[in-house]
Motif scaffolding. Structure first.
Motif, short mmCIF file in Angstrom:
data_model
loop_
_atom_site.label_atom_id
_atom_site.label_comp_id
_atom_site.label_asym_id
_atom_site.label_seq_id
_atom_site.Cartn_x
_atom_site.Cartn_y
_atom_site.Cartn_z
N CYS A 1 0.62 -1.06 -0.01
CA CYS A 1 -0.05 -0.14 0.04
C CYS A 1 0.92 0.72 0.03
O CYS A 1 1.88 1.49 0.74
N ALA A 2 0.32 1.83 -0.60
CA ALA A 2 -0.14 3.91 -0.92
C ALA A 2 -0.39 4.32 -0.46
O ALA A 2 -1.43 4.94 -0.28
N GLN A 3 0.11 5.49 0.48
CA GLN A 3 -0.80 6.50 1.42
C GLN A 3 -0.07 7.85 1.09
O GLN A 3 0.88 8.19 2.19
N ALA A 4 -0.75 9.03 0.14
CA ALA A 4 -0.04 10.28 0.66
C ALA A 4 -1.09 10.98 1.57
O ALA A 4 -1.86 11.00 1.94
N PHE A 5 0.12 11.65 2.36
CA PHE A 5 -0.46 12.82 3.53
C PHE A 5 -1.82 13.78 2.85
O PHE A 5 -1.60 13.84 1.57
N ASN A 6 -2.39 13.46 4.10
CA ASN A 6 -3.78 14.38 3.65
C ASN A 6 -3.82 15.62 3.91
O ASN A 6 -4.62 16.79 4.88
N THR A 7 -2.71 15.98 4.15
CA THR A 7 -2.04 18.17 4.50
C THR A 7 -1.59 18.23 3.45
O THR A 7 -0.86 17.97 2.05
N GLU A 8 -1.75 19.48 3.57
CA GLU A 8 -0.67 21.04 3.13
C GLU A 8 -0.69 21.27 1.33
O GLU A 8 0.30 20.61 0.62
N GLY A 9 -2.01 20.16 0.72
CA GLY A 9 -2.93 20.43 -0.68
C GLY A 9 -1.94 19.24 -1.48
O GLY A 9 -2.09 18.08 -0.60
N ALA A 10 -1.98 19.37 -2.84
CA ALA A 10 -1.60 17.84 -3.93
C ALA A 10 -0.28 17.71 -3.41
O ALA A 10 0.40 17.59 -3.43
N ARG A 11 -0.90 15.76 -3.06
CA ARG A 11 0.53 15.09 -2.91
C ARG A 11 0.22 14.20 -3.22
O ARG A 11 -0.80 14.24 -3.31
#
Length: 128
Positions: free
Chosen positions: A50-60
């Protein structure tokens, strides 16, 4: 008599220890690592990467490309985009069809909109 018994016991323990040390245990392993803009993890019990981009500070986003090293096997690329793109969960793929104990390299890149560039986050080597 006691001396011979002691020698036999020492030899037996030594043989047992050597057998245990030389046995080939299953090489599979699980891991979880922070890659700056998110996380990448592998759960061996579920054969799930699994990969998960952080849900903070805009597009990631976080992208993982798998490369089988020890034998042929699945070589997927997954990309997880965060809640900026409307996706707050993780993105996963299954390695259930890989041969047991296949050695993999997970090449990881990530992106953060405020930085405006894609960054190589290196590689993690693991066994499925």
């Amino acid at each position: 008599m006691m001396k011979n018994l002691l020698k036999t016991a020492v030899v037996g323990v030594t043989v047992a220890a050597a057998t245990f040390a030389l046995a080939h245990p299953a090489l599979a392993n699980s891991f979880s690592t922070n890659v700056g803009d998110g996380t990448v993890s592998y759960n061996d019990g579920e054969d799930r990467l699994c990969a998960q981009a952080f849900n903070t500070e805009g597009a990631r986003w976080v992208r993982v490309t798998l490369v089988p090293l020890s034998r042929s096997g699945p070589s997927p690329t997954i990309t997880d985009r965060n809640n900026y793109y409307g996706h707050s969960g993780s993105t996963c793929t299954s390695l259930a069809t890989a041969y047991e104990d296949t050695r993999y390299r997970a090449d990881i890149t990530s992106y953060w909109g405020e930085r405006g560039t894609t960054v190589s986050r290196g590689s993690v080597t693991f066994y499925s």
